[in-house]
Design a protein around this motif. Sequence first.
Motif, mmCIF file in Angstrom:
data_model
loop_
_atom_site.group_PDB
_atom_site.id
_atom_site.type_symbol
_atom_site.label_atom_id
_atom_site.label_comp_id
_atom_site.label_asym_id
_atom_site.label_seq_id
_atom_site.Cartn_x
_atom_site.Cartn_y
_atom_site.Cartn_z
ATOM 1 N N ASN A 72 41.019 42.268 42.706
ATOM 2 C CA ASN A 72 39.790 42.709 42.348
ATOM 3 C C ASN A 72 39.834 43.198 40.946
ATOM 4 O OD1 ASN A 72 37.445 44.415 41.768
ATOM 5 N ND2 ASN A 72 36.928 43.885 43.728
ATOM 6 N N PRO A 73 38.839 42.514 39.912
ATOM 7 C CA PRO A 73 38.958 42.675 38.456
ATOM 8 C C PRO A 73 38.351 43.804 37.963
ATOM 9 C CG PRO A 73 37.092 41.017 39.196
ATOM 10 C CD PRO A 73 37.776 41.594 40.397
ATOM 11 N N SER A 74 37.839 44.845 39.011
ATOM 12 C CA SER A 74 37.099 45.942 38.529
ATOM 13 C C SER A 74 38.222 46.818 37.632
ATOM 14 C CB SER A 74 36.891 46.872 39.847
ATOM 15 O OG SER A 74 36.499 48.209 39.459
ATOM 16 N N GLY A 75 37.528 47.633 36.691
ATOM 17 C CA GLY A 75 38.287 48.690 36.069
ATOM 18 C C GLY A 75 38.886 49.755 36.832
ATOM 19 N N LEU A 76 38.537 49.806 38.079
ATOM 20 C CA LEU A 76 39.014 50.829 38.900
ATOM 21 C C LEU A 76 40.473 50.319 39.379
ATOM 22 C CD1 LEU A 76 36.161 51.942 41.124
ATOM 23 C CD2 LEU A 76 37.075 52.919 39.058
ATOM 24 N N ASN A 77 40.779 49.136 39.332
ATOM 25 C CA ASN A 77 42.131 48.328 39.781
ATOM 26 C C ASN A 77 42.982 48.268 38.433
ATOM 27 O OD1 ASN A 77 43.879 46.922 41.260
ATOM 28 N ND2 ASN A 77 42.889 45.271 41.319
ATOM 29 N N ALA A 78 43.391 49.506 37.960
ATOM 30 C CA ALA A 78 44.023 49.901 36.637
ATOM 31 C C ALA A 78 45.361 49.074 36.668
ATOM 32 C CB ALA A 78 44.291 51.131 36.517
ATOM 33 N N HIS A 79 46.053 48.686 37.746
ATOM 34 C CA HIS A 79 47.554 48.325 37.347
ATOM 35 C C HIS A 79 47.261 46.738 37.231
ATOM 36 C CE1 HIS A 79 46.577 47.471 41.818
ATOM 37 N NE2 HIS A 79 47.313 46.513 41.618
ATOM 38 N N GLU A 80 46.038 46.195 37.134
ATOM 39 C CA GLU A 80 46.236 44.691 36.771
ATOM 40 C C GLU A 80 45.544 44.452 35.399
ATOM 41 O OE1 GLU A 80 47.047 42.142 38.242
ATOM 42 O OE2 GLU A 80 47.190 42.733 40.626
ATOM 43 N N THR A 81 45.819 43.656 34.855
ATOM 44 C CA THR A 81 45.651 43.322 33.292
ATOM 45 C C THR A 81 44.736 42.060 33.284
ATOM 46 O OG1 THR A 81 47.671 42.075 32.918
ATOM 47 C CG2 THR A 81 47.572 44.707 32.470
ATOM 48 N N VAL A 82 44.337 41.785 32.223
ATOM 49 C CA VAL A 82 43.537 40.426 32.017
ATOM 50 C C VAL A 82 44.600 39.457 32.264
ATOM 51 C CG1 VAL A 82 42.399 38.867 30.316
ATOM 52 C CG2 VAL A 82 41.566 41.324 30.647
ATOM 53 N N ALA A 83 45.553 39.521 31.616
ATOM 54 C CA ALA A 83 46.798 38.425 31.883
ATOM 55 C C ALA A 83 47.464 38.331 33.275
ATOM 56 C CB ALA A 83 48.242 38.929 31.219
ATOM 57 N N SER A 84 47.422 39.428 33.966
ATOM 58 C CA SER A 84 48.087 39.411 35.484
ATOM 59 C C SER A 84 46.754 38.726 36.323
ATOM 60 C CB SER A 84 48.407 40.624 36.070
ATOM 61 O OG SER A 84 47.271 41.726 36.096
ATOM 62 N N LEU A 85 45.735 39.212 35.949
ATOM 63 C CA LEU A 85 44.521 38.831 36.695
ATOM 64 C C LEU A 85 44.413 37.201 36.767
ATOM 65 C CD1 LEU A 85 41.843 41.514 36.292
ATOM 66 C CD2 LEU A 85 42.744 40.812 38.324
ATOM 67 N N ALA A 86 44.683 36.529 35.089
ATOM 68 C CA ALA A 86 44.344 35.329 34.880
ATOM 69 C C ALA A 86 45.384 34.384 35.661
ATOM 70 C CB ALA A 86 44.522 35.370 33.384
ATOM 71 N N GLU A 87 46.839 34.964 35.560
ATOM 72 C CA GLU A 87 47.931 34.269 36.356
ATOM 73 C C GLU A 87 47.220 33.981 37.925
ATOM 74 O OE1 GLU A 87 52.356 35.320 37.671
ATOM 75 O OE2 GLU A 87 51.657 35.947 35.430
ATOM 76 N N LYS A 88 46.521 35.113 38.380
ATOM 77 C CA LYS A 88 46.719 34.993 39.761
ATOM 78 C C LYS A 88 45.236 34.081 40.099
ATOM 79 C CE LYS A 88 49.250 39.157 40.621
ATOM 80 N NZ LYS A 88 49.358 40.474 40.277
ATOM 81 N N TYR A 89 44.358 34.400 39.106
ATOM 82 C CA TYR A 89 43.236 33.302 39.481
ATOM 83 C C TYR A 89 43.516 31.926 39.158
ATOM 84 C CZ TYR A 89 40.384 37.786 39.096
ATOM 85 O OH TYR A 89 39.842 39.123 39.504
ATOM 86 N N ALA A 90 44.439 31.726 38.344
ATOM 87 C CA ALA A 90 44.656 30.321 38.319
ATOM 88 C C ALA A 90 45.261 29.602 39.380
ATOM 89 C CB ALA A 90 45.890 30.202 37.116
ATOM 90 N N GLU A 91 45.892 30.343 40.163
ATOM 91 C CA GLU A 91 46.518 29.853 41.505
ATOM 92 C C GLU A 91 45.465 29.060 42.427
ATOM 93 O OE1 GLU A 91 48.432 33.156 43.066
ATOM 94 O OE2 GLU A 91 50.520 32.462 42.403
ATOM 95 N N PRO A 92 44.264 29.756 42.684
ATOM 96 C CA PRO A 92 43.193 29.062 43.513
ATOM 97 C C PRO A 92 42.441 27.775 42.541
ATOM 98 C CG PRO A 92 42.709 31.268 43.138
ATOM 99 C CD PRO A 92 44.196 31.082 42.817
#
Length: 195
Positions: free
Chosen positions: A168-188
């Motif tokens: 989840n990209p919410s700011g409440l999901n603090a352990h994720e960064t834009v870079a880590s989200l980008a990596e995981k969103y790239a897979e699908p």
Amino acid sequence: MTMERCRFTRAELEEFRDAEVPDLIGPGLRLLFVGINPGLWTAATQTHFAHPVNRFYPALRAAGIITRDIPPTGMSDEDRAHLIERGIGITNIVRRATARADELSRAEYVAGGADLAARVRDLDVPVVAIAGITAYRAAFGLPKAVPGLQPLVLDGLWGDAEVWVVPNPSGLNAHETVASLAEKYAEPARAAGIL
């Protein structure tokens, strides 16, 4: 209220409690991103994943899924057209807006999951990316599900769609960064042929 507006009072946002945000769906849909439910800011701006600290659109841009910046505070008609042109759609598991996802009941998750699966089958979308493992587990009764590509444990539920669970990209999901989200969103996105 305009899409460019960057501030709301708490009272203004509360006016959007229980509102719905239309799905962003267009022709040529290849990848459907699924949020938990609309936040109040999302409902106020009619923009999925909208909030000044939400990292969804910056992550899509960093991954190359979109090729232009989309402000996290609300999108324009041109921004919506860009997503549709890229083959991207957006919806939610639960349609009603709340201040926080923890305001949703288990029954809402289950009913929303059934509705989502029916929409996915009707849309015949090849790839679905659900943003939030906890919501996925609750909506589909899979307490041991892990992030990533989901095995076909729910035979026929999704039609022919490949289902991914991403952070989840919410700011409440603090352990994720834009870079880590980008990596995981790239897979699908790769699975959908967007990247």
